[in-house]
Design a protein around this motif. Sequence first.
Motif, PDB file in Angstrom:
ATOM      1  N   TRP A 562       0.819  -1.208   0.000  1.00 15.80           N
ATOM      2  CA  TRP A 562       0.000   0.000   0.000  1.00 15.80           C
ATOM      3  C   TRP A 562       0.855   1.261   0.000  1.00 15.80           C
ATOM      4  N   PHE A 563       1.952   1.226   0.728  1.00 15.51           N
ATOM      5  CA  PHE A 563       2.849   2.368   0.699  1.00 15.51           C
ATOM      6  C   PHE A 563       3.282   2.665  -0.733  1.00 15.51           C
ATOM      7  N   ARG A 564       3.640   1.632  -1.436  1.00 16.95           N
ATOM      8  CA  ARG A 564       4.149   1.824  -2.798  1.00 16.95           C
ATOM      9  C   ARG A 564       3.071   2.422  -3.709  1.00 16.95           C
ATOM     10  N   SER A 565       1.857   1.890  -3.635  1.00 20.87           N
ATOM     11  CA  SER A 565       0.811   2.378  -4.533  1.00 20.87           C
ATOM     12  C   SER A 565       0.232   3.711  -4.085  1.00 20.87           C
ATOM     13  N   SER A 566       0.040   3.878  -2.773  1.00 18.99           N
ATOM     14  CA  SER A 566      -0.576   5.104  -2.263  1.00 18.99           C
ATOM     15  C   SER A 566       0.372   6.284  -2.304  1.00 18.99           C
ATOM     16  N   ASP A 572       5.334  11.906  -6.586  1.00 18.07           N
ATOM     17  CA  ASP A 572       5.395  12.778  -7.758  1.00 18.07           C
ATOM     18  C   ASP A 572       5.226  14.238  -7.359  1.00 18.07           C
ATOM     19  N   GLN A 573       4.263  14.477  -6.484  1.00 14.32           N
ATOM     20  CA  GLN A 573       3.978  15.850  -6.058  1.00 14.32           C
ATOM     21  C   GLN A 573       5.088  16.407  -5.179  1.00 14.32           C
ATOM     22  N   VAL A 574       5.546  15.603  -4.218  1.00 11.39           N
ATOM     23  CA  VAL A 574       6.545  16.078  -3.260  1.00 11.39           C
ATOM     24  C   VAL A 574       7.895  16.319  -3.939  1.00 11.39           C
ATOM     25  N   PHE A 575       8.352  15.343  -4.712  1.00  9.72           N
ATOM     26  CA  PHE A 575       9.685  15.460  -5.290  1.00  9.72           C
ATOM     27  C   PHE A 575       9.723  16.406  -6.486  1.00  9.72           C
ATOM     28  N   ASP A 597      15.816   7.033 -10.480  1.00  8.36           N
ATOM     29  CA  ASP A 597      16.446   5.716 -10.552  1.00  8.36           C
ATOM     30  C   ASP A 597      15.531   4.633 -10.004  1.00  8.36           C
ATOM     31  N   HIS A 598      14.752   4.989  -8.994  1.00  8.52           N
ATOM     32  CA  HIS A 598      13.834   4.017  -8.410  1.00  8.52           C
ATOM     33  C   HIS A 598      12.694   3.699  -9.376  1.00  8.52           C
ATOM     34  N   THR A 599      12.072   4.716  -9.942  1.00 11.99           N
ATOM     35  CA  THR A 599      10.913   4.500 -10.814  1.00 11.99           C
ATOM     36  C   THR A 599      11.310   3.886 -12.151  1.00 11.99           C
ATOM     37  N   HIS A 600      12.589   3.995 -12.515  1.00 16.29           N
ATOM     38  CA  HIS A 600      13.055   3.393 -13.769  1.00 16.29           C
ATOM     39  C   HIS A 600      13.798   2.071 -13.530  1.00 16.29           C
TER      40      HIS A 600
END
Length: 625
Positions: A562-566, A572-575, A597-600
């Motif tokens: 849930w952490f990952r999806s929520s 996106d907004q914070v970073f 690097d994490h999202t890719h």
Amino acid sequence: MCGICGQFNFKSRQPVDLDGIKAMAKVISHRGPDDDGFFISGELGFGFRRLSIIDLALGHQPMSDAEKSVWVVFNGEIYNFPELKRELQSKGHVFRTNCDTEVIVHGYKEWGCDVVSRLNGMFGFAIWDAKKRRLTLARDRAGIKLIYYRLQPDGIVFGSEIRSILAHTGEKPVLNPVALNLFLRYRYTPSPLTLFQDIQKLAPGTMLVIEDGQARIKRYWDFKPQPFDPPPTAAEAEEELLSLYKKAVRRQLLSDVPLGLLLSGGLDSGLLLALMGSEGSNRQTFSVGYGPANDADDELTHAAFTAQRLNAPNASVQISQTDFETILPRLTGILEEPVATASIVPMYFVCQRARQDVKVVLLGQGPDELFGGYIRHLGIQYGRYWRSAPQFLQKWVGSGLSTLPRNEAIKRALYSIGETERLRRYQQIFSILPAATIDSLFRDGLLPRGSGDEILKCWDDLGTLIESVDELTGFSFLEIRSALPDELLMYTDKISMHHSLEARVPYLDHEVIQFAEQLPAAFKVRRGERKWLHRRVCSRLLPGEVVRRKKRGFACTVVDKWFRSSLAPMMDQVFGDDHSLMYQYLNPGPVRKLYHDHTHNLSNNYKILFSLVFFEQWLRAYMRS
């Protein structure tokens, strides 16, 4: 279990304002909804909020002796107070209540500050010696209860929670960048630091004494484990550990109000349930989970099975992703100090459910740290083989791993195991990223040089105490005195007391801890099996299905998902937002690279990204203008 606060103007000698103390106590009323109390004597003031557990009628605080020469405000429970009371009565002390607080009052009169070493329990308390004008603050050995304080130009203010100190100062808090560096590296802030500049917390097993205008900190729990010589046989160690467990549970069942147990599907809480049953205790249990739709191997099913096999009633709460998303923002304010771990969410809901029926619960925290229950303990136990391998082989394996994507945990493990200096080796094991990576996130000039090594200063008086023990026991020693109290026990205290619920941890009885720390590592990790001796004890009292069940943690697998999806939209907004508060302290470029690097799928930066999101939430709660 209560909340305490106070002020001592030991430098200015200005009288304490009663309204100020009342304001400090009001903000921690959730810790003690049953009663309040205040004491003012010139430059000294105490405030108190009570959750009545023992001697419901006569346990009012602040409490004093008949001569009003010694005053105490106390948060916690002293489990051996009946024995201490009898000893003090034999020395001529006259008691007016059957409350454990009064044992501290008379114990101080008999033994002075050494009374703290005679107490078996969890506590954070303040003692005012009116004759000597001496204030003593103390925190229990395992750090189950907290004491925060702020030394000011005119004196000191203190409390069970940070919010009391903030209520007193009325000033906008200031961030401590060194503490932030440690939080980002370890996901918690080690004592005595907090993220608030100038607000500190007493380390476990220490006391702060203020007398003659001077403040000094002393470690009273200076136990230096010496390995048993000769070591006990497996059968002897098993009998002794079971005996210590039984004594600890028997002591901690002392209560004048309903008591229960937080039950997972695992070994540790299951053993507590069996031990409670052997004492004839009420055994109401409470569990948290997500249901089969979210978790094919549902924790609720396992907990219900354990409760049914041990003939105990079980109440459960099933939470959804919506529940999770609703409570997550509130947890920042409840915890005061950010802790980037998924288990805070199920802890909140199970404590909320338990408080509907009981005021006190037992928890199974401790055996993982004492007996090597985590994956990292395998690496620590067998790391000597890696360190003894030829350098060319270490380099060859390391270079091969560096080509694999998302392998940070493996690389970090090999790097830490290869460190030759013991405390620095432990430091690397605790770290989620190398110091250089964390340091690179900060804006130029903000971070003092060597901030990532500040944890070594936090351990400064602990290093000499582990000279005689093996590698695994030395690491466990630091876990018990640093990571466990400053992370898991901290959030357990804050969340349980947010619901006016007292949480007790029998496995962290100091007699259990000291016994485990004198055992050789082979009693903890043997032939790849973790918690070896603890499992032998469990096998005597629990069904085989429970003993053989795979370790799952405190219902965190689903929450991690849930952490990952929520958090993805939030990340996106914070970073991506240049106006995020974290960028007052951190460089957007390196932070965004971690996210990219994490999202890719170039690296697994989930832990540090989760920590950064929590940090942003913390800034919005406490630092927004």
